[in-house]
Design an enzyme around this catalytic site. Structure first.
Site, PDB file in Angstrom:
ATOM      1  N   PHE A 280      44.097  46.862  40.404  1.00 46.12           N
ATOM      2  CA  PHE A 280      44.379  48.217  40.698  1.00 46.12           C
ATOM      3  C   PHE A 280      44.634  48.412  42.367  1.00 46.12           C
ATOM      4  O   PHE A 280      44.386  47.789  42.554  1.00 46.12           O
ATOM      5  CB  PHE A 280      42.908  48.746  39.369  1.00 46.12           C
ATOM      6  CG  PHE A 280      41.415  48.600  40.392  1.00 46.12           C
ATOM      7  CD1 PHE A 280      40.877  47.603  41.668  1.00 46.12           C
ATOM      8  CD2 PHE A 280      40.438  48.737  39.255  1.00 46.12           C
ATOM      9  CE1 PHE A 280      40.027  47.675  41.900  1.00 46.12           C
ATOM     10  CE2 PHE A 280      39.311  48.605  40.511  1.00 46.12           C
ATOM     11  CZ  PHE A 280      39.578  48.043  41.346  1.00 46.12           C
ATOM     12  N   GLU A 281      45.192  49.931  42.253  1.00 44.97           N
ATOM     13  CA  GLU A 281      44.429  50.228  44.024  1.00 44.97           C
ATOM     14  C   GLU A 281      45.935  49.327  44.248  1.00 44.97           C
ATOM     15  O   GLU A 281      46.631  49.096  45.518  1.00 44.97           O
ATOM     16  CB  GLU A 281      43.493  50.067  44.675  1.00 44.97           C
ATOM     17  CG  GLU A 281      42.601  50.734  44.036  1.00 44.97           C
ATOM     18  CD  GLU A 281      41.258  50.726  45.000  1.00 44.97           C
ATOM     19  OE1 GLU A 281      41.948  50.797  46.231  1.00 44.97           O
ATOM     20  OE2 GLU A 281      40.371  51.755  45.238  1.00 44.97           O
ATOM     21  N   GLY A 282      47.392  48.985  43.593  1.00 41.76           N
ATOM     22  CA  GLY A 282      48.574  48.488  43.335  1.00 41.76           C
ATOM     23  C   GLY A 282      48.375  47.241  43.360  1.00 41.76           C
ATOM     24  O   GLY A 282      47.452  46.370  44.436  1.00 41.76           O
TER      25      GLY A 282
ATOM     26  N   ARG B  49      41.047  52.174  51.361  1.00 42.49           N
ATOM     27  CA  ARG B  49      41.362  50.122  51.168  1.00 42.49           C
ATOM     28  C   ARG B  49      40.707  49.762  51.721  1.00 42.49           C
ATOM     29  O   ARG B  49      40.563  48.676  50.820  1.00 42.49           O
ATOM     30  CB  ARG B  49      42.944  49.603  51.997  1.00 42.49           C
ATOM     31  CG  ARG B  49      44.003  50.318  50.356  1.00 42.49           C
ATOM     32  CD  ARG B  49      44.576  49.164  50.587  1.00 42.49           C
ATOM     33  NE  ARG B  49      46.398  49.674  50.663  1.00 42.49           N
ATOM     34  CZ  ARG B  49      46.724  49.748  49.375  1.00 42.49           C
ATOM     35  NH1 ARG B  49      45.593  49.678  48.183  1.00 42.49           N
ATOM     36  NH2 ARG B  49      48.057  50.453  48.822  1.00 42.49           N
TER      37      ARG B  49
END
Ligand SMILES: Cc1cc2nc3c(=O)[nH]c(=O)nc-3n(C[C@H](O)[C@H](O)[C@H](O)COP(=O)(O)OP(=O)(O)OC[C@H]3O[C@@H](n4cnc5c(N)ncnc54)[C@H](O)[C@@H]3O)c2cc1C
Length: 582
Positions: free
Chosen positions: A392-394, A272
């Site tokens: 994106f990425e959650g 992250r």
């Protein structure tokens, strides 16, 4: 106690939900070693001169919708794909802080480039970094470091986005191999990658379990779809990736069979700070552009920088950028110091940094006026490029639910213990009463604000006294609210998204506030020349976050949730807006 000596299983936010302030997790504000800083300075300068030379090309490549091969080769030659790979295997061996800072530099020039490098290092090959065994590392690190192999992360499918556990790509064992079948969607770097971390359902071990595989493009049966035509990040490669009977040797299972979901989540958590760093870099660029624009543009006889409304926007951008960099740095510091439980904090850093960037680009574009809308200027591209960061990425919505539910985890298990003790109170009265008394005593102390160990700051500079006190008060309120919400809803809290979202908002504000305090505290301790300016940032952030936190606490009991639900039902029933003046 130094951060390096503190308990690595502690999570700042999970503890905060129980009323504990784990200041050793937060303080001191992380820094890089002198050697790492020197190396990073060299890399940043070199990145700037390489990317600066392409400043005009980036707009052209955005329009054309792809990078020329020669540019990807230039990135390879530079070593941009080896940032996080250990030095022993030909990489630069950057930790999370240095990596995140390097991506800042790239994002100042071009988000598509940052995402190409980021998808490789933050997610594509991160699984190898976290779970790879010696044989796998030796086989792939050297090629990944030079960019001979570019990596991609293959989780999303047409039917499985946020609900990643519902993927249908399957792998079954056949002799010494696994055979992979399925289709992945919107895979960043799909068109340029030759190393794929792929998640598939495997029915061995846990029923319905998932396993991670290292798949390379020389394995027969992989096909890559066409380059997607996108709103932003247009030059970065996004494609489908299909696996049709692909035979993957058992030696390419990453981590344990059946543990793939955990592998995927760990990769996303650990990576992250890459997206966070990219967001901070783009914010710094916008501040540069907006201050120059506001100084040059004159209206009503004066440069527009002299008008209060323009100064107000710039001031808020500075606060947002400082806060985003603080929270991303604290999380990167936790990763580098070997903390194990930073998933909630990492999710907060992603949500805050990506939304702070969105606000900053939007306001930067506003300051540029009509120019901001013209493709000749970089604002519109930056706005288009950064919109995906919240998806994106959650998605930030799912991450808010994750923040609230995981943050409350510790309290929930305490309450569960408490409930089971209550039930067994009469069969084991002595033990039972002891636990109940402990819990009741802790809550009485929290409610009164008594100076119980761990519920107050002891290591912050006295200059931050009023901030520490206000934060401690909010922490007590958080602990009692979490306790009350969990008693009220029990397990049903999972379906109470209005309540969870409100708690997440409070937790995001509290963690970012804590990170800003940590950063300013370090500046005070170091005797920084501009400490007064940094204190102003803290005053503004704390004043605004404190206001939002108080409002959100009040809304736990006094809100318009039922009205909003009814209005949403109304729109769904009609399938449209229900009124017209015609
Ligand atoms: C440019 C781009 C690059 C990408 N790169 C990659 C990659 O490299 N690898 C990869 O695996 N994937 C990648 N993705 C996929 C990305 O991670 C997903 O788009 C993302 O996870 C969201 O899934 P979805 O689009 O299917 O949305 P959905 O899951 O269908 O969600 C749609 C909306 O519903 C909301 N929602 C869904 N479920 C709930 C719920 N339970 N409660 C409340 N709200 C809910 C979501 O928040 C969202 O607003 C990429 C996507 C894009 C567009």
């Amino acid at each position: 106690m130094a951060k390096s000596d503190s308990d690595k299983s502690v999570s700042f936010m999970r503890s905060l939900c129980m009323g504990q302030i784990e200041e050793d997790v937060l303080l001191p504000f992380p820094t890089m070693s002198d050697d790492e800083k020197e190396l990073l300075r060299g890399v940043s300068d070199a990145l700037s001169s390489m990317l600066g030379a392409h400043a005009h090309d980036f707009r052209k490549w955005d329009r054309e919708g792809h990078f020329p091969e020669s540019f990807i080769d230039e990135l390879k030659e530079f070593g941009a794909f080896g940032l996080v790979i250990p030095e022993a295997y030909g990489g630069l061996g950057f930790g999370s802080m240095a990596y995140s800072r390097a991506l800042q530099e790239v994002a100042k020039y071009d988000a598509s480039t940052a995402v190409t490098i980021g998808a490789h290092s933050s997610i594509g090959m991160r699984g190898l970094l976290l779970f790879g065994n010696e044989d796998q590392n030796a086989r792939y690190y050297p090629k990944l470091a030079t960019g001979e192999m570019i990596a991609a992360f293959c989780l999303t499918e047409p039917g499985a986005g946020s609900d990643a556990a519902s993927i249908t790509t399957k792998a079954h064992r056949d002799g010494d191999d696994w055979v992979l079948e399925g289709n992945k969607l919107w895979i960043t770097n799909g068109g340029i990658a030759s190393f794929f971390t792929v998640f598939a359902k495997t029915d061995e071990g846990r029923k319905g379990g998932m396993t991670a595989f290292l798949v390379t493009s020389d394995m027969a049966g992989i096909s890559i779809g066409p380059h997607e035509d996108k709103m932003g990040l247009r030059a970065s490669s996004t494609t489908t990736v299909a696996f049709d009977g692909v035979r993957v040797p058992a030696a390419n299972v990453l981590g344990e069979v059946g543990q793939g979901f955990k592998v995927a989540m760990k990769i996303l958590n650990s990576g992250r700070t890459g997206l966070g760093g990219g967001s901070v870099g783009a914010m710094k660029k916008i501040i540069e552009l907006a201050t120059a624009q506001a100084s040059e543009r004159a209206q009503f006889g004066k440069p527009i920088r002299e008008y209060g409304l323009v100064r107000r926007k710039i001031g808020h951008m500075v606060v947002d950028c400082y806060a985003a960099e603080a929270v991303v740095s604290v999380v990167a510091g936790l990763v580098d110091a070997g903390f194990e439980d930073y998933a909630v904090e990492a999710a907060i850093s992603k949500v805050y940094a990506t939304e702070a960037l969105w606000r900053t680009v939007d306001e930067g574009l506003q300051i540029a006026g009509g120019n901001g809308f013209m493709c000749e200027f970089p604002y519109e591209r930056m706005l288009r490029d950064c919109r995906i960061n919240r998806i994106f990425e959650g998605t930030n919505d799912i991450l808010r639910l994750f923040i609230a539910l995981n943050g409350m985890d510790g309290v929930a298990s305490q309450l569960k213990d408490l409930m089971s003790v209550r039930k067994s109170l009469f069969s084991a009265p002595i033990k039972g009463f002891g636990v109940l008394q402990d819990y009741a005593a802790k809550h009485a102390q929290l409610a009164t604000g008594a100076r119980v160990q761990g519920t107050h700051f002891t290591k912050l500079s006295p200059q931050l006294g009023k901030h520490a006190e206000a934060f401690e008060q909010s922490t007590r309120e958080l602990a009692s609210s979490v306790d009350r919400i969990l008693r009220k809803h029990g397990q049903e809290i999972i379906g109470k998204q209005f309540a969870s979202n409100r708690l997440a908002e409070i937790m995001i504000d509290l963690f970012v506030w804590a990170c800003v305090m940590s950063r300013v505290n370090s500046a005070i301790e170091a005797g920084a020349a501009d400490v007064e300016t940094q204190l102003r940032i803290l005053d503004v952030f704390a004043g605004r976050a404190g206001g939002r936190i108080r409002t959100n606490f009040r809304k736990i009991d006094d809100n318009d949730d039922e009205h909003i639900k009814a209005l949403s039902d109304h729109a769904f029933e009609l399938g449209k807006f229900g009124w017209d003046t015609l």
